[in-house]
Design an enzyme around this catalytic site. Structure first.
Site, short mmCIF file in Angstrom:
data_model
loop_
_atom_site.label_atom_id
_atom_site.label_comp_id
_atom_site.label_asym_id
_atom_site.label_seq_id
_atom_site.Cartn_x
_atom_site.Cartn_y
_atom_site.Cartn_z
N HIS A 157 -2.94 2.05 8.33
CA HIS A 157 -4.01 1.31 7.65
C HIS A 157 -4.21 0.01 8.41
O HIS A 157 -3.25 -0.73 8.65
CB HIS A 157 -3.63 1.00 6.19
CG HIS A 157 -4.58 0.04 5.53
ND1 HIS A 157 -5.93 0.28 5.45
CD2 HIS A 157 -4.37 -1.16 4.93
CE1 HIS A 157 -6.51 -0.73 4.82
NE2 HIS A 157 -5.59 -1.62 4.51
N HIS A 159 -13.31 -3.22 3.69
CA HIS A 159 -11.87 -3.48 3.73
C HIS A 159 -11.21 -3.02 5.03
O HIS A 159 -10.64 -3.81 5.76
CB HIS A 159 -11.18 -2.83 2.52
CG HIS A 159 -9.72 -3.13 2.41
ND1 HIS A 159 -9.10 -3.40 1.21
CD2 HIS A 159 -8.73 -3.19 3.34
CE1 HIS A 159 -7.81 -3.63 1.42
NE2 HIS A 159 -7.57 -3.51 2.71
N GLU A 186 0.82 -1.21 0.00
CA GLU A 186 0.00 0.00 0.00
C GLU A 186 0.86 1.27 0.00
O GLU A 186 0.38 2.35 0.33
CB GLU A 186 -0.93 0.02 1.23
CG GLU A 186 -1.91 -1.12 1.31
CD GLU A 186 -3.05 -1.02 0.30
OE1 GLU A 186 -3.07 -0.03 -0.46
OE2 GLU A 186 -3.89 -1.93 0.28
N HIS A 231 -7.42 -3.23 9.58
CA HIS A 231 -8.71 -3.85 9.29
C HIS A 231 -9.57 -3.90 10.55
O HIS A 231 -9.52 -4.87 11.30
CB HIS A 231 -8.50 -5.25 8.72
CG HIS A 231 -7.78 -5.27 7.42
ND1 HIS A 231 -7.36 -6.43 6.81
CD2 HIS A 231 -7.39 -4.25 6.59
CE1 HIS A 231 -6.74 -6.14 5.67
NE2 HIS A 231 -6.74 -4.82 5.52
#
Length: 258
Positions: free
Chosen positions: A134, A206, A111, A136
Site C-alpha cells: 500500500h 488516498h 492497515e 500513496h
C-alpha cells in the site's frame, strides 16, 4: 505451498522497494505499508502476548507474515528492515496473532486488517501472490480528484491509452475503491473485492494497493500505472488533453506475445 526466501533475501528486497517508494515521493512521513506471507513453519518462538483481531481469518490460521511496523517510515525501513518490520503469526483459530520476536516495541501497520483480508482472499483462491503493498502514488491519487476518473471504466480507458505497457502488464486495469475511512472493515472488504479481478486497487483520494508474488513485482505494476497517469498530466499541463492510443491500436497491442 508457500516457499520462503532466505531472510537476507527478503530483507534485501524490502530495503530496495521501501527505498524506491521513498525516492518516488510515494511515502511521506510514515505513509505506506506492506506485508509478505512467509513459510508457515519457522523455528521461532512467539511472544506471550496475544493480540485479538476484529475479524476471523480461518484460511490464514497458523500463517506467518512479515509486516511493516505501525508508524514506521519507508526511509527507515529501507535503511534497516529488521528494526522496522514485525513478524506475526496468526492463531490456530484465525482470530488473533502473536509477534514472533519478544523485543518488538511496536505493532504492525494500522492497515493490518486490510492486508490480512487480501491475503485471506489469495489463500481462498490458492493463487501465487505473497506480497501486498500500500502506497500513496501522487499521480494516481491526483486522477481521483477528477470526477470523470472516479468511474472505473473511464479510469482504465485513460490508463491504457496513455502508454502501451499499461495494457500489456495490466490487461484487467485497476479496481477503483470509492473513499472510505482507512483501516476500517468496510474499506478492507471493498479492497478485497477490487483485487479479485485486478492486481491494483486504487483508493479514491488516498493511494493504491497492489498484489503480486513478491514486492518487486508489486512495485513494477504500480510504477507502470503511475507512468500512464504522469503522461496524462504532462500533456494536460501544456494546455492540450492527450489523444491517447486508439481502441484499434490497443487491440493490436493486446495480441503481442511477450
Amino acid at each position: 505451498t508457500i516457499i520462503m526466501l532466505p531472510f537476507s533475501d527478503v530483507y534485501n528486497e524490502v530495503s530496495e522497494v521501501a527505498g524506491l517508494l521513498h525516492q518516488k515521493g510515494w511515502a511521506e512521513k510514515n505513509a505506506g505499508n506492506f506485508s509478505i506471507r512467509l513459510e508457515d513453519e519457522i523455528g521461532f518462538n512467539s511472544s506471550t502476548k496475544d493480540y485479538q483481531l476484529p475479524n476471523t481469518f480461518l484460511k490464514l490460521a497458523g500463517s506467518i507474515f512479515l509486516v511493516s511496523g505501525k508508524g514506521r517510515r519507508m526511509r527507515d525501513i529501507a535503511r534497516s528492515p529488521a528494526d522496522n518490520m514485525v513478524m506475526i503469526k496468526i492463531s490456530t483459530k484465525g482470530d488473533s496473532y502473536t509477534t514472533i520476536n519478544d523485543n518488538q516495541l511496536f505493532l504492525p501497520t494500522s492497515e493490518l486488517l486490510t492486508h490480512l483480508a487480501i491475503h485471506c482472499m489469495i489463500a481462498e483462491r490458492a493463487s501465487k501472490e505473497k506480497a501486498v503493498i500500500h502506497t500513496h502514488v501522487t499521480e494516481l491519487i491526483a486522477l481521483t480528484h477528477i470526477k470523470e476518473f472516479c468511474e472505473q471504466d473511464n479510469l482504465n480507458s485513460l490508463l491504457w491509452k496513455m502508454h502501451p505497457e499499461t495494457i500489456m502488464f495490466l490487461p484487467n486495469g485497476v479496481g477503483f475503491v470509492p473513499f472510505e475511512l482507512p483501516g476500517s472493515a468496510k474499506i478492507a472488504t471493498e479492497t478485497v473485492d477490487a483485487l479479485k479481478n485486478h492486481q491494483i486497487a486504487l483508493w479514491e483520494k488516498h493511494g493504491v494497493f497492489s498484489i503480486a508474488p513478491n514486492l518487486n513485482d508489486c512495485y513494477d505494476l504500480i510504477d507502470i500505472a503511475a507512468k500512464s497517469a504522469e503522461i496524462y498530466f504532462k500533456c494536460a499541463s501544456t494546455g492540450t488533453l492527450p489523444q491517447g492510443l486508439s481502441d484499434d491500436k490497443l487491440e493490436k497491442i493486446k495480441k503481442i506475445e511477450f
